[in-house]
Design an enzyme around this catalytic site. Structure first.
Site, PDB file in Angstrom:
ATOM      1  N   GLU A 100      54.007 -22.638 -22.536  1.00 48.41           N
ATOM      2  CA  GLU A 100      55.277 -23.302 -22.738  1.00 48.41           C
ATOM      3  C   GLU A 100      54.953 -24.882 -23.089  1.00 48.41           C
ATOM      4  OE1 GLU A 100      58.698 -22.663 -22.536  1.00 48.41           O
ATOM      5  OE2 GLU A 100      58.039 -20.446 -22.523  1.00 48.41           O
ATOM      6  N   HIS A 120      47.217 -17.596  -5.001  1.00 48.28           N
ATOM      7  CA  HIS A 120      46.361 -16.928  -4.357  1.00 48.28           C
ATOM      8  C   HIS A 120      44.911 -16.994  -5.115  1.00 48.28           C
ATOM      9  CE1 HIS A 120      43.900 -13.387  -3.230  1.00 48.28           C
ATOM     10  NE2 HIS A 120      44.407 -13.668  -1.868  1.00 48.28           N
ATOM     11  N   LYS A 163      40.341 -18.851   3.869  1.00 52.02           N
ATOM     12  CA  LYS A 163      40.853 -19.519   2.579  1.00 52.02           C
ATOM     13  C   LYS A 163      40.905 -20.884   2.883  1.00 52.02           C
ATOM     14  CE  LYS A 163      42.050 -14.927   0.860  1.00 52.02           C
ATOM     15  NZ  LYS A 163      43.344 -14.225   0.577  1.00 52.02           N
TER      16      LYS A 163
END
Length: 358
Positions: free
Chosen positions: A133, A284, A325
Site C-alpha cells: 500500500e 507476535h 517476551k
C-alpha cells in the site's frame, strides 16, 4: 423518630484506610488557562481510564528515546567494544516498530514515514499490505469514503473498501505494471549470482526502485533500516508473485535468513523497545524476537483487541511476560484504542519533540 439501622449505616459509611503518600489524585486539564498540545498530553496521565494508559505510553516511548548505554554502570564482563565512554554515550535503545497494513492505507503512513526518515526506529515488521500500500500510494491515491457503502456496488465499479477508505482497483493494475519488470530483473540477478532474496532484501529493492520521497520504504532503503515481512505473499504482492511464477518461474524468497536477521538484531540490542500498532503477525513476530534476549525492556501496544478469546492480538503485556517476551519488571502498557486516534498524539509528545541527545 426511628433510628438509622446500624447494619445499613455501617455498610454505607464504612471508613476508609488512609491513602498512601504516593497515591496520585484524578485531575483533568484546565482550559481556563492557556494550554499547549504538549501540556494537554501531559495531563492525560491523571485523567484516568485509557487516557491514563496513553500518558503512560508517552512516558515509556520517551524513556526508549533517552536511554543510553552510558546510563548503566560498566559490567565486570563488559565486552571491549562497549568500554569507550563515547561508544556508550552513542549506544541507544533499538526501537522495533510493528503495524498492520490498514495503517499504511490510512494517514498514519505519513507519521511512519517521518519516523523512518529521521531514523527514530531500528527495524520494522509489517504485513504484505503494509508494504504494497505504501508503493501503491506513490502510483495512485487512496480516498476517504464510508463504512456503509454497498460492497456489491463497489465491486461492479472496481472500488476496494478498507474500512471507510476507498482504493480504486486501477491502482493495483498500476502496481503490477511497475512491479513486473522489477521481478524480472530480480529473477535474472538471482540466476546470475545464485543469491536468493529474502523478504527484507526484496522490500529494500522496491524501496530503491520507487525512488520517491513520499514512500516509507524509500527512506528505509536510504537509512538502511531493515523491514521484515514474514507474510510477504499475503496480499497484492503475493498476487503479482503468483502471476509472475507462470510467466517466469524460479524466483525464490527465503524467510529463514530473515528470521535469523531479526532475532540477531534483537539479541544484540543492549536495550530493546517494542511499539506495536495492531495485532497479528506484526505483533507476535516482534514479541517472539524479544524472547531471544529474554524479553523487551520497553513495550507499548496500541490496539482494540480483547483477550477473552485467547488471541495473541488481544493479549495484554503481562501475557508476554509469562512467555519471556517482555522482561518482568520492565516498562509496558497496552492502550485499548484505534491507533489512528492515538498514535499521532504519542508521536507529537515523543519523536515529534526535540531531543538534545540526538
Amino acid at each position: 423518630m426511628d433510628s438509622i439501622p446500624s447494619g445499613a449505616s455501617a455498610a454505607v459509611l464504612k471508613p476508609s484506610e488512609p491513602m498512601p503518600d504516593f497515591a496520585v489524585s484524578v485531575e483533568g486539564p484546565d482550559f481556563e488557562r492557556d494550554i499547549s498540545l504538549r501540556k494537554l498530553l501531559e495531563s492525560y496521565k491523571r485523567i484516568g481510564f485509557q487516557a491514563n494508559s496513553l500518558g503512560k505510553a508517552i512516558d515509556i516511548v520517551n524513556n526508549m528515546r533517552k536511554w543510553r548505554l552510558s546510563d548503566e554502570p560498566i559490567a565486570s564482563d563488559e565486552s571491549e567494544e562497549f568500554l569507550s565512554p563515547e561508544v556508550r554515550a552513542n549506544t541507544k535503545c533499538n526501537v522495533f516498530l510493528g503495524y498492520t497494513s490498514n495503517l499504511i492505507s490510512s494517514g498514519l503512513r505519513e507519521i511512519i514515514r517521518y519516523l523512518v526518515k529521521h531514523k527514530h526506529v531500528s527495524a520494522i515488521v509489517t504485513t504484505a499490505g503494509g508494504i504494497e500500500e505504501d508503493f501503491i500510494k506513490c502510483l495512485g491515491k487512496t480516498y476517504l469514503a464510508d463504512y456503509n457503502l454497498d460492497g456489491a456496488d463497489l465491486r461492479k465499479r472496481g472500488m476496494n473498501r478498507i474500512g471507510n477508505l476507498i482504493v480504486p482497483n486501477d491502482n493495483y493494475c498500476k502496481f503490477e505494471d511497475w512491479l513486473t519488470p522489477i521481478l524480472d530483473a530480480m529473477l535474472a540477478e538471482q540466476k546470475e549470482s545464485g543469491q536468493v532474496w529474502t523478504p527484507s532484501s526484496f522490500i529494500r529493492r522496491l524501496g530503491k526502485e520507487i525512488n520517491n520521497e513520499e514512500s516509507v520504504y524509500y527512506w528505509a532503503y536510504k537509512n538502511d533500516i531493515p523491514v521484515f515481512c514474514p507474510a510477504l505473499t499475503d496480499g497484492s504482492l503475493g498476487d503479482m508473485i503468483y502471476f509472475h511464477s507462470f510467466k517466469s518461474p524460479g524466483l525464490v524468497v527465503d524467510i529463514v535468513q530473515d528470521i535469523r536477521n531479526l532475532n540477531e538484531l534483537s539479541r544484540k540490542s543492549r536495550k530493546a523497545g517494542m511499539i506495536i500498532l495492531g495485532g497479528g503477525v506484526c505483533k507476535h513476530q516482534i514479541a517472539n524476537a524479544m524472547l531471544i534476549r529474554n524479553g523487551a525492556d520497553y513495550s507499548v501496544y496500541i490496539n482494540t483487541g480483547q483477550e477473552f478469546d485467547g488471541s495473541d492480538s488481544g493479549a495484554r503485556p503481562d501475557e508476554a511476560v509469562s512467555w519471556g517476551k517482555i522482561r518482568a519488571g520492565s516498562e509496558s502498557v497496552k492502550v485499548f484504542a484505534d491507533a489512528t486516534l492515538v498514535f499521532p498524539l504519542v508521536v507529537a509528545a515523543t519523536f515529534g519533540q526535540p531531543d538534545t541527545q540526538e
